[in-house]
Design an enzyme around this catalytic site. Structure first.
Site, PDB file in Angstrom:
ATOM      1  N   HIS A 250      -9.697   2.354   0.140  1.00 41.96           N
ATOM      2  CA  HIS A 250      -9.665   1.264   1.119  1.00 41.96           C
ATOM      3  C   HIS A 250     -10.788   1.350   2.161  1.00 41.96           C
ATOM      4  CE1 HIS A 250      -7.888  -1.948   3.504  1.00 41.96           C
ATOM      5  NE2 HIS A 250      -6.851  -2.023   2.702  1.00 41.96           N
TER       6      HIS A 250
ATOM      7  N   HIS B  21       0.811  -1.233   0.000  1.00 43.50           N
ATOM      8  CA  HIS B  21       0.000   0.000   0.000  1.00 43.50           C
ATOM      9  C   HIS B  21       0.840   1.277   0.000  1.00 43.50           C
ATOM     10  CE1 HIS B  21      -3.455  -2.449   0.274  1.00 43.50           C
ATOM     11  NE2 HIS B  21      -3.570  -2.558   1.575  1.00 43.50           N
TER      12      HIS B  21
ATOM     13  N   GLU C 265     -11.366  -3.345  -3.126  1.00 48.70           N
ATOM     14  CA  GLU C 265     -10.398  -2.378  -3.638  1.00 48.70           C
ATOM     15  C   GLU C 265     -10.192  -2.633  -5.130  1.00 48.70           C
ATOM     16  OE1 GLU C 265      -6.934  -2.901  -0.792  1.00 48.70           O
ATOM     17  OE2 GLU C 265      -8.477  -4.155   0.088  1.00 48.70           O
TER      18      GLU C 265
HETATM   19  C1  GLA Z   1      -5.219  -5.240   1.905  1.00 48.87           C
HETATM   20  C2  GLA Z   1      -4.184  -6.274   2.030  1.00 48.87           C
HETATM   21  C3  GLA Z   1      -4.368  -6.934   3.308  1.00 48.87           C
HETATM   22  C4  GLA Z   1      -4.322  -5.949   4.437  1.00 48.87           C
HETATM   23  C5  GLA Z   1      -5.372  -4.960   4.289  1.00 48.87           C
HETATM   24  C6  GLA Z   1      -5.300  -3.924   5.375  1.00 48.87           C
HETATM   25  O1  GLA Z   1      -6.423  -5.755   1.639  1.00 48.87           O
HETATM   26  O2  GLA Z   1      -4.185  -7.195   0.987  1.00 48.87           O
HETATM   27  O3  GLA Z   1      -3.429  -7.907   3.469  1.00 48.87           O
HETATM   28  O4  GLA Z   1      -3.105  -5.272   4.425  1.00 48.87           O
HETATM   29  O5  GLA Z   1      -5.230  -4.377   3.032  1.00 48.87           O
HETATM   30  O6  GLA Z   1      -5.033  -4.435   6.621  1.00 48.87           O
END
Ligand code: GLA
Length: 393
Positions: free
Chosen positions: A220, A146, A358
């Site tokens: 997100h 991220h 997402e």
């Molecule tokens: C995304 C990632 C997860 C986690 C979430 C937030 O979906 O793939 O592994 O990091 O974000 O916690």
């Protein structure tokens, strides 16, 4: 006389209790109702505090003509709350989040934020581009997740509110400097949130660069269509417009394979409760601790706006549809939530109390030449759009 006083006192207590119950349920303020076309469309702004290094953060409240409301702050471009109607017309907040900026800064598992420069993982935090090796911040074991240690979720965006005939919105911009978190090139980004009178929250992403760089922006938000904090999301029925997904290794980085969902717990081609198969002893579910995977969307053509997901919550009757121009969608079902995050209205977010959808390019694309490219070159324009549409049935 005594009886009269007692009656009045009892009534006063009752009124106070009812008021308190209503206020608690919505996390502040009495319950609001959906009023189609009867509400004044507006965008209001208030100061929301300062970051550790003294930058001012503002909070904008977008209200459409039906009373649907989104609160968005400039820190991380974060959606703090989103009030949409249930089947009885009661507006309720369907996203997880905190009440204060300090809590977001201290510890947020990406609640409601914009994710960038690259959504999800880049394996081992490195990639080669035009013969040059780049190494990125590692913030997820040996991987980059991220956007790194200080991704787009942790920066303050410049904001410009706007009003159109049938929508209100907020245009956010941020310049990510050459070298930030290890990425090449100055990347000028704009994210536009538009709340329409059709009860859609549209998110438009644009970017331009002065050096070739990977870009993969997403949003997100953690949704719970029964209302934030009102139990887990296992009873929500999910449909994904995808016949394939990208299986991962133990570290949750895609292997490069595009695998059919047929006959596996990843098959959401028909509406299925999220909880129906989530605990199966399936290797992919074990790696993810549940669903935390990218699905390969069925597309008529690249970059075309197409349906990606539909979620229905039976008790509230709420439906959320997700449409996107992106080729993939990460469905994460809140596996890392464990009750340590206490959110709005004192709600405790336990295991699987929220899910994320997402929209994105596939994780680790810079290291996977077989995946659609995420490289943006100077002179090109990055442009994607995702729509979250709400109604009841
Ligand atoms: C995304 C990632 C997860 C986690 C979430 C937030 O979906 O793939 O592994 O990091 O974000 O916690």
């Amino acid at each position: 006389m005594k009886k009269f006083v007692r009656n009045v006192a009892t009534k006063a207590v009752l009124v106070a209790v009812v008021f308190l119950v209503c206020s608690c349920r919505t996390g502040g303020g009495p319950e609001r109702m959906y009023m189609k076309g009867k509400v004044k469309m507006e965008v209001t702004k208030e100061a929301f505090g300062k970051t550790g290094d003294g930058q001012d953060v503002d909070l904008y409240t977008l209200t459409n003509a039906n009373g649907v409301r989104a609160r968005i702050m400039t820190y991380g471009g974060t959606v703090l709350s989103l009030d949409v109607p249930d089947k009885k017309g009661r507006l309720g907040d369907v996203v997880l989040g905190y009440e204060t900026l300090a809590e977001y800064i201290k510890d947020s598992p990406y609640f409601g934020c914009i994710v960038g420069r690259y959504g999800n993982r880049i394996g081992k935090g490195r990639f080669m581009l035009n013969g040059i090796a780049y190494s990125l911040a590692k913030n997820n074991g040996e991987n980059h997740l991220h956007g790194g240690l200080k991704g787009f979720d942790k920066v303050v965006w410049a904001a410009r509110p706007f009003t159109e005939a049938e929508a209100v919105g907020l245009r956010l911009s941020y310049l990510s400097k050459d070298g930030e978190e290890g990425y090449p090139g100055n990347l000028a980004c704009t994210v536009t949130y538009t709340l329409t009178n059709n009860d859609e929250l549209k998110v438009g992403y644009e970017a331009q660069t002065d050096k070739p760089t990977p870009v993969n922006l997403t949003q997100h938000s953690y949704f719970n269509l029964a209302g934030q904090g009102n139990g887990d999301i296992l009873g929500h029925q999910l449909m994904l417009n995808a016949e394939r997904f990208t299986p991962v290794d133990k570290g949750l980085t895609p292997t490069g394979e595009l695998r059919s969902v047929k006959g596996t717990p990843m098959d959401f081609t028909r509406p299925t409760a999220i909880g129906a198969r989530v605990n199966r002893k399936d290797e992919q579910l074990i790696f993810g601790g549940g669903y935390d995977h990218n699905w390969v969307l069925n597309k008529a053509g690249a970059n075309e706006m197409t349906p990606a997901a539909r979620v229905y919550e039976p008790k509230s009757g709420r439906v959320m549809e997700v449409l996107t121009t992106e080729p993939g969608i990460q469905f994460y079902c809140g596996n890392f939530l464990d009750g340590k995050n206490v959110g709005k209205g004192g709600k405790v977010y336990k295991h699987r109390y929220g899910f994320c959808l997402e929209t994105q390019h596939f994780p680790d694309s810079p290291n996977k030449p077989m995946f659609p490219s995420t490289i943006l070159n100077p002179g090109q324009k990055y442009q994607t759009e995702t729509i979250y549409r709400f109604y009841t049935e």
